[in-house]
Design a protein around this motif. Structure first.
Motif, PDB file in Angstrom:
ATOM      1  N   PRO A 222     -34.375   9.429   6.354  1.00  0.00           N
ATOM      2  CA  PRO A 222     -34.877   8.050   6.298  1.00  0.00           C
ATOM      3  C   PRO A 222     -33.977   7.208   5.400  1.00  0.00           C
ATOM      4  O   PRO A 222     -33.405   7.714   4.427  1.00  0.00           O
ATOM      5  N   HIS A 223     -33.836   5.929   5.732  1.00  0.00           N
ATOM      6  CA  HIS A 223     -32.998   5.017   4.957  1.00  0.00           C
ATOM      7  C   HIS A 223     -33.776   3.758   4.613  1.00  0.00           C
ATOM      8  O   HIS A 223     -34.580   3.270   5.413  1.00  0.00           O
ATOM      9  N   VAL A 224     -33.513   3.223   3.415  1.00  0.00           N
ATOM     10  CA  VAL A 224     -34.059   1.929   3.005  1.00  0.00           C
ATOM     11  C   VAL A 224     -32.902   0.995   2.701  1.00  0.00           C
ATOM     12  O   VAL A 224     -31.811   1.421   2.334  1.00  0.00           O
ATOM     13  N   ARG A 225     -33.140  -0.297   2.890  1.00  0.00           N
ATOM     14  CA  ARG A 225     -32.117  -1.300   2.640  1.00  0.00           C
ATOM     15  C   ARG A 225     -32.003  -1.595   1.148  1.00  0.00           C
ATOM     16  O   ARG A 225     -32.987  -1.874   0.479  1.00  0.00           O
ATOM     17  N   ARG A 226     -30.787  -1.531   0.622  1.00  0.00           N
ATOM     18  CA  ARG A 226     -30.493  -1.960  -0.740  1.00  0.00           C
ATOM     19  C   ARG A 226     -29.379  -2.987  -0.635  1.00  0.00           C
ATOM     20  O   ARG A 226     -28.202  -2.629  -0.517  1.00  0.00           O
ATOM     21  N   GLY A 227     -29.739  -4.254  -0.640  1.00  0.00           N
ATOM     22  CA  GLY A 227     -28.747  -5.293  -0.420  1.00  0.00           C
ATOM     23  C   GLY A 227     -28.200  -5.218   0.992  1.00  0.00           C
ATOM     24  O   GLY A 227     -28.944  -5.269   1.962  1.00  0.00           O
ATOM     25  N   ASP A 228     -26.878  -5.043   1.104  1.00  0.00           N
ATOM     26  CA  ASP A 228     -26.237  -4.968   2.410  1.00  0.00           C
ATOM     27  C   ASP A 228     -25.995  -3.531   2.859  1.00  0.00           C
ATOM     28  O   ASP A 228     -25.354  -3.314   3.899  1.00  0.00           O
ATOM     29  N   ALA A 229     -26.481  -2.555   2.104  1.00  0.00           N
ATOM     30  CA  ALA A 229     -26.196  -1.157   2.420  1.00  0.00           C
ATOM     31  C   ALA A 229     -27.477  -0.385   2.706  1.00  0.00           C
ATOM     32  O   ALA A 229     -28.571  -0.763   2.260  1.00  0.00           O
TER      33      ALA A 229
END
Length: 524
Positions: A222-229
Motif C-alpha cells: 500500500p502507498h500513501v501520498r507524501r507531497g508529490d511522491a
C-alpha cells in the motif's frame, strides 16, 4: 496462469473495444501518477483484456503482474455473503435465522434489535448505526483489538436511527456475519472461505487469515501520498489474522478476481469439478435490492440512473438503462473496484496499490461507459472519457469545499500551535470509552499528546487552532485530524471528552463522533 493465452492480451480488433480500455487505463495512470494498477475485463465468459502498470513497491523495479497480491478491501463483503449463501444452499443456516441462534452472546445496544436481527440484516447496512460505527476498532492498522472485543463493542454503540429504517454503511456487522458462518460451519471463517469459495473457483492466490509474505508470490505494498511522491507502507513477514477479515481482509491477484467475476456472471460453469458453484436462487437473493440506497446527483447526471440499492455484499444500480452489480474497496493505501454488467455478460476489475479514490472513480466510470454508452452521442468520445470525468469530479470537489461550514472551516485553517499543558488543568488524564477502551491526554515533549491504548497509530500532539483543540496524528494524513471537545457532565463530576472530524468529508471510518470518553484517572 489463468489468462495466459494470446487472446487475452492481443490487440487485434474483434469488434470489442480493447483500444478504448487500454487508453482509459493509460490516461488514468498518467493523470493520477499511480504507483501500480492491474485491470482485467471478462466478456462472454472469457478474459478478453488485461492491463498492468507500475510497481509492487514504488522505486523497487518489481513490475505489477497478474499474479501480484492486492488488498481487495470491502470487495471481501461479497465473498462473505457468498460463503453464507453456500451454507444456505447446504441447509446449515437460513437467511431469516435470528443471529442469536448461531451466536447466543450477540448483543446490540437495544434488546429488541438483538432479538430481531436476522442473518440477512448483517449484510445490508440497515442496523440503525451511524456510517462506519465501530470502525476505530478495525482501522488504522495495526491495532490490538480482538474479534470478540469488536463484536462485544456493538452493545455500546448507540443507534442514530431505528433498525431497518435506512441505509448506513457499516463494517462491524460483517465481522458478526463471518462468525455466524464459522458457528454454522464448525470451522473458523478463514478456513471456510478457502474451502467454500477460493478452492471451488480456483482462486488459489487469495489470502485470508494469517499468512506469510515470503510464500505468497509478489505482494503489492500500500502507498500513501507524501507531497508529490508515493510512500510505501512497510508490512511484516507475517500478516496476522485481523478482526476485520470478513469485512475487508482478503487479498487476491487480478487472476483470482477475474475468476471471481466469471463465477458470478455464470455460476453454472464456475465450479472446478463441473458442479454448479452457487444455486440460481442464491445468486438471485444476493442480487436482490434488499435495502434502498440514496440515488446521488452524480449518478443521475453521469449515468442517468433510476435506482440504487444494496444486495448481499453488492451495490445494485442502472447505468444508461443497463443493470449494474458492483462494489468498491478502500483500505490503508489500496483501492479496488469490481463491476458486473450481467445483461451484457461483461465484468471488470480494478486494483490499485495507492490512495487513489479519484482515480478509481474516474476509471471505473470510464470503463462502465465504454460498455454501456460509448462511443455515441450519449457520452463523450471514448478516448476522452478519463479527462471528461476527471474534470467533472474536480468541479464537484471544488463545490463541496466552497460549501463547507464556515466556522469550522475557519478554525480548521487557523494557524496551529502546540497546546500548553497548563491551559488544560483538570482535563489531562486517562479517559475511557465503553467500546474503544482507554486513551490518555497527557503532558509530553513540552506539550500535550493524545494516545490510544489499543490503537497505537491514533497518537499525536494536541494543537490549538483558533479557539479549538485538535489532535494531529503522527502517522496518518491530515484527513484523520480530530477535534477535541472537553466538558464536565455534572457539577463536580469527571471531565468528558468528545471527538469529531476536522474535515467533514473525511472517511466515515474515522468514527470519532461515536466516542464518549469519561476521565477515569490521572496521567501515568
Amino acid at each position: 496462469m489463468f489468462f495466459a493465452s494470446a487472446a487475452a492480451t492481443a490487440g487485434t480488433d474483434d469488434g470489442w473495444p480493447r483500444q478504448a480500455v487500454a487508453a482509459a487505463v493509460d490516461d488514468a495512470t498518467a493523470r493520477y501518477a499511480l504507483p501500480g494498477i492491474a485491470v482485467g475485463v471478462v466478456v462472454d465468459g472469457e478474459v478478453r483484456h488485461v492491463e498492468l502498470r507500475g510497481e509492487t513497491v514504488a522505486g523497487s523495479g518489481e513490475a505489477i503482474t497478474a499474479d501480484t497480491l492486492f488488498k481487495v478491501a470491502s470487495n471481501t463483503k461479497a465473498m462473505t455473503a457468498a460463503l453464507l449463501a453456500r451454507q444456505v444452499d447446504a441447509g446449515v443456516l437460513a437467511w431469516d435465522d435470528p443471529v442469536v441462534k448461531h451466536l447466543p452472546g450477540f448483543r446490540m445496544h437495544e434488546d429488541w434489535v438483538t432479538r430481531e436481527m436476522q442473518v440477512r440484516d448483517l449484510l445490508i447496512h440497515n442496523s440503525g448505526l451511524g456510517p462506519g460505527a465501530g470502525d476505530l476498532m478495525l482501522w488504522p492498522e495495526p491495532n490490538a483489538f480482538s474479534r470478540d472485543e469488536v463484536i462485544a463493542g456493538l452493545a455500546h454503540l448507540k443507534p442514530r436511527w431505528s433498525f431497518r429504517s435506512r441505509y448506513a454503511y457499516d463494517n462491524t456487522l460483517y465481522i458478526v456475519a463471518g462468525e455466524v458462518a464459522a458457528a454454522a460451519g464448525g470451522a473458523p471463517y478463514d478456513v471456510l472461505l478457502r474451502r467454500e469459495v477460493f478452492e471451488p473457483l480456483g482462486m488459489q492466490g487469495c489470502r485470508v487469515g494469517e499468512w506469510r509474505v515470503d510464500g505468497a508470490g509478489p505482494v503489492a505494498a500500500p502507498h500513501v501520498r507524501r507531497g508529490d511522491a508515493w510512500e510505501p507502507r512497510a508490512e511484516g513477514e507475517v500478516v496476522a489474522d485481523m478482526p476485520m477479515s470478513a469485512a475487508g481482509g482478503v487479498r487476491c491477484t487480478l487472476d483470482d478476481m477475474l475468476r471471481w467475476v466469471r463465477a458470478w456472471l455464470d455460476p453454472d460453469t464456475a465450479g472446478g469439478d463441473g458442479a454448479r458453484w452457487l444455486s440460481a436462487a442464491q445468486r438471485d437473493e444476493a442480487w436482490t435490492a434488499h435495502m434502498p440506497m440514496p440515488l446521488s446527483a452524480r449518478m443521475r447526471a453521469w449515468n442517468r440512473s433510476h435506482f440504487h440499492a444494496y444486495g448481499y455484499g453488492w451495490r445494485l444500480s442502472d447505468v444508461d438503462g443497463t443493470w449494474k452489480v458492483a462494489h468498491t474497496g478502500t483500505l490503508s493505501g489500496m483501492y479496488s473496484a469490481v463491476s458486473l454488467l450481467p445483461e451484457l455478460d461483461t465484468g471488470f476489475v480494478i486494483l490499485v496499490n495507492g490512495d487513489a479514490g479519484d482515480a478509481r472513480t474516474v476509471l471505473e466510470q470510464s470503463l462502465s461507459k465504454i460498455f454501456t454508452a460509448c462511443p455515441g452521442a450519449a457520452c463523450p468520445r471514448a478516448d476522452g472519457l478519463v479527462a471528461h470525468y476527471a474534470s467533472l469530479l474536480a468541479a464537484e470537489r471544488s463545490a463541496a469545499v466552497a460549501a463547507q461550514d464556515a466556522p469550522d472551516g475557519d478554525a480548521a485553517h487557523s494557524e496551529r500551535a502546540p497546546a500548553a499543558a497548563g491551559a488544560l488543568s483538570g482535563r489531562l488524564g486517562r479517559y475511557r470509552d465503553p467500546w474503544f477502551g482507554e486513551a490518555t491526554v497527557c503532558e509530553a515533549d513540552g506539550g500535550v499528546r493524545f494516545e490510544s491504548l489499543k490503537s497505537p497509530r491514533l497518537a499525536g500532539p494536541v494543537l490549538r487552532a483558533g479557539e479549538r483543540l485538535l489532535v494531529d496524528f503522527d502517522t496518518l494524513g491530515p484527513d484523520a485530524d480530530a477535534w477535541l471537545e472537553f466538558a464536565t457532565a455534572t457539577v463536580g463530576g469527571p471531565a468528558t471528552l468528545a471527538m469529531a472530524k476536522v474535515d467533514p468529508e473525511a472517511d466515515f471510518s474515522y468514527d470519532y463522533e461515536d466516542l464518549a470518553f469519561v476521565r477515569v484517572g490521572d496521567c501515568p
